[in-house]
Design an enzyme around this catalytic site. Sequence first.
Site, PDB file in Angstrom:
ATOM      1  N   GLU A 176       4.084   9.397  -6.324  1.00 49.31           N
ATOM      2  CA  GLU A 176       3.877  10.782  -5.712  1.00 49.31           C
ATOM      3  C   GLU A 176       5.422  11.123  -5.258  1.00 49.31           C
ATOM      4  OE1 GLU A 176       1.083  10.484  -2.530  1.00 49.31           O
ATOM      5  OE2 GLU A 176      -0.492  10.217  -3.589  1.00 49.31           O
ATOM      6  N   GLU A 364      -5.146   7.206  -8.062  1.00 53.01           N
ATOM      7  CA  GLU A 364      -5.537   7.015  -6.467  1.00 53.01           C
ATOM      8  C   GLU A 364      -6.569   8.065  -6.560  1.00 53.01           C
ATOM      9  OE1 GLU A 364      -2.857   7.389  -3.231  1.00 53.01           O
ATOM     10  OE2 GLU A 364      -1.216   6.121  -4.224  1.00 53.01           O
TER      11      GLU A 364
HETATM   12  O1  IFM Z   1      -2.160   6.180   1.693  1.00 55.16           O
HETATM   13  C1  IFM Z   1      -1.881   7.371   0.860  1.00 55.16           C
HETATM   14  C2  IFM Z   1      -0.933   6.526  -0.303  1.00 55.16           C
HETATM   15  O2  IFM Z   1       0.193   5.870   0.350  1.00 55.16           O
HETATM   16  C3  IFM Z   1      -0.550   7.652  -1.192  1.00 55.16           C
HETATM   17  N1  IFM Z   1      -1.334   8.492  -1.636  1.00 55.16           N
HETATM   18  C4  IFM Z   1      -2.157   9.038  -0.705  1.00 55.16           C
HETATM   19  C5  IFM Z   1      -2.768   8.075   0.188  1.00 55.16           C
HETATM   20  C6  IFM Z   1      -3.933   8.466   1.299  1.00 55.16           C
HETATM   21  O3  IFM Z   1      -3.168   9.571   2.220  1.00 55.16           O
END
Ligand code: IFM
Length: 454
Positions: A176, A364
């Site tokens: 990210e 994710e």
């Molecule tokens: O917990 C985070 C993760 O570290 C990165 N992506 C989003 C998740 C939820 O906010």
Amino acid sequence: MPALPRQPAFTTTRSQFPEDFVFGSSTSAYQIEGSSFGGCGSSHWDTFAATPGNVVRSENGAIACDHYHRWQGDLDLVRDAGLKAYRFSTSWARVLPEGRGPVNQEGLDFYDKLVDGMLERGIAPHLTLYHWEMPSALESIGGWRNRDVTDLYADYAQVVTKRLGDRLASIATFNEPWCITWYSHYYGAHAPGLRDIRASSRVAHHVPVAHGKALSAMRAMGLENLGIVLNFEHISPLDDKPGSIKAAKIAEGIYNRWFLGGITKGEYAADVLDLIEPHMPNGWQEDMASISAPIDWMGINYYTRALISEGDTQPGDVLPVQLGNKGALPRTEMDWEVYPEGLGALLEWIRDNYTGELPLAITENGLANKDQLINGTVDDQERIAYLDAHFKQALAAIEKGIPLKAYFVWSLMDNFEWALGYDKRFGLVHVDFDSLKRTPKASYHALKAMLSER
Ligand code: IFM
């Protein structure tokens, strides 16, 4: 606000997905390991969290889920759910406490054992090299604002992959970049907590530069399956006012097009560049070829949509500020609207405009829920409904010929949700943060049932 949908079981079935489709779960080092253990150096999350006001209740990752000591049981949980893949990250400061120089052998040994532990359980290890923890020693020389750190990052990537690289299913350079850049250096919400357009514009370039350098170093080592994980939101204007349309376009450029264009085409989003070019490091154009060197796959993190309006640009701001969701859809505990259709739309848009045949993975997806442990069980039917709706989008994408190869639930277990501390529970497994006891939730059992059906 409408309530979150609930359902007791998945309606999608494992057999609807291709045989070789990978289901896994994701975590990250700082959120679960416990940064006070095993000779781990300080990271900018330790120092950020130590500053009152940055994290709710001044919580931090010093102990987190104590995964550092409980990793074997945690990997058993991955295996027992029927998940065949685990996405984890290494902490730079655990491997190199000063960010460079002497290696903390205990830290590297820990990851070595972790990878072997996955393989012994039939779980494919998917490594992310940077999930947001800059060693404090390097933050003090400017962190990602300092171009020298991009070389130190490539050195760190080599130290880790020299030891683990022979057993990894995939390697992501970054998790990210949008959060590393804008959320942390422009909105100031994450470490290092800056609100500085010049700092963020430099980071917006230095993170891709570091990606390119690490990629080239790892290619030279003969490593394969190299990629990067980007996060996306489905972004549109709240209404049809010209100001809203303009603000949404810029927000979408910053969020969805900047890193994607840089990595896949060697071109940053032109409309964003118009705004931040004066702050970019000199000679940035010369890095674009290395930034866009071919990757083997791309990870997509997706949670929600954003509706942007004219008023989101505060006087004096260079870029639109996102003020959160404004729609009427059900919201998770993060106050994020549930919008599964956004995942399908983004997958198609990414494939059609940027990645073509490049394999994609949903690295994710998940929700923070008001989970409660009652009589030894957590009845998180909201999570089952949320995941099921997103599985349907993944299936539809595969049916459209989008080369989607994997899906990782965020997250295996409840953990440190950064500036929001331990309240936001994203796990398939409940963690009691006093006793650190793990309890699989209803969603864990439902997923296990879904994965075991063929
Ligand atoms: O917990 C985070 C993760 O570290 C990165 N992506 C989003 C998740 C939820 O906010």
